[in-house]
Write an enzyme that holds these catalytic residues in place. Sequence first.
Site, mmCIF file in Angstrom:
data_model
loop_
_atom_site.group_PDB
_atom_site.id
_atom_site.type_symbol
_atom_site.label_atom_id
_atom_site.label_comp_id
_atom_site.label_asym_id
_atom_site.label_seq_id
_atom_site.Cartn_x
_atom_site.Cartn_y
_atom_site.Cartn_z
ATOM 1 N N ARG A 81 0.833 -1.208 0.000
ATOM 2 C CA ARG A 81 0.000 0.000 0.000
ATOM 3 C C ARG A 81 0.863 1.252 0.000
ATOM 4 O O ARG A 81 0.554 2.242 -0.660
ATOM 5 C CB ARG A 81 -0.944 -0.025 1.220
ATOM 6 N N LYS A 183 -2.615 6.483 1.409
ATOM 7 C CA LYS A 183 -2.447 6.947 2.784
ATOM 8 C C LYS A 183 -1.510 8.157 2.792
ATOM 9 O O LYS A 183 -0.346 8.055 3.162
ATOM 10 C CB LYS A 183 -1.919 5.803 3.650
ATOM 11 N N GLU A 219 -16.464 6.050 3.828
ATOM 12 C CA GLU A 219 -15.788 5.623 5.059
ATOM 13 C C GLU A 219 -15.754 6.791 6.020
ATOM 14 O O GLU A 219 -16.295 7.851 5.727
ATOM 15 C CB GLU A 219 -14.379 5.098 4.760
#
Length: 340
Positions: A81, A183, A219
């Site tokens: 990620r 992220k 989310e």
Amino acid sequence: MAKDIDWGSLPFGYKETSKSFVANFKDGKWDEGTLTSDHTITLNECAGVLQYAQTCFEGLKAYTTADGKIVCFRPDLNADRMADSCARLEMPVFPKDKFIQAVKDVVKANLDWVPPYGSGATLYIRPYMFGSNAVIGVKPADEYQFRILVTPVGPYFKGGVKPIKVRISDLDRAAPHGTGDIKAGLNYAMSLHNIVDAHKCGYAENMYTDPATHTYIEETGGANILFVTKDGKLVTPKSNSILPSITRRSLLVVAKEYLGIEVEERQINKNELKDFVEVGLCGTAAVISPVGQIDDHGTSIMVPSGMEKFGPVLGKLRDTLTGIQMGTEKAPEGWVVQIA
Ligand SMILES: *Cc1c(COP(=O)(O)O)cnc(C)c1O
């Protein structure tokens, strides 16, 4: 041997430990990297990270299993990620094998900071990277630093589980075709005002809808969302502006393979919220945290599982995944990585 600390009352905060890992990227390549006890960074005033927020991060934890091993959970997925985050931000990827080795090395160098089994506390591991040389025109930096800091954090649920109250947000977390799925620090900078405001209004979190139409649930600021339908199906939103939570992806496997629960990833219209019997937020910190109430501009949706405890499906799901992590349930191949 773990330090003599009241692990159970540690907050989720930063506490300086023995060593951090640091590697530098210069002249087109990464150096070997090293462990350091210098927890301060000195940067040029014009560093890319300071001017244009060229930075991304990861989060995972190390902990002690029931049989006394020190382990971490699926660090390969954090490496993957982070590689995706770096590619999107024009940053150099820190190679996956070196990432996993560095995670192991930095935890080994801080073994006395790993909380004991049963304390509920963990050693939080924060890998991150930033553009370190001076850039004034808008362009990627040429030099980068990759670091991993570790810090002990207390149990997520102190004094028992407490379902939370969230609100449907007026602001967006991510743009369509933006950076919601990586992220990046910038996704958090822009969420700070909204979370401070949510707390002022008595909410634990903001629940974001899709930024293009504000119709579908995405989310919260830092966690993916799970829903349970009346007929016991586990449903989670599908969208390309959601951050792909490792916890969520693991829970879907656990639901299907361990508990025989039917799993669905699809768009979830905000009108459907009233039909779910359990709602939970999921991420590394809490694994699952139950939601008891969702407020949507004057309408309160009371989740049937209530404000006192986990619903049966999400509770069972959380127990099973934490069992896998703690070594009391058999883990799928490669999920639990031993460090010491
Ligand atoms: C980190 C993060 C999550 C949770 O991901 P995990 O890998 O499960 O910890 C969810 N949403 C956002 C926006 C995040 O940054």
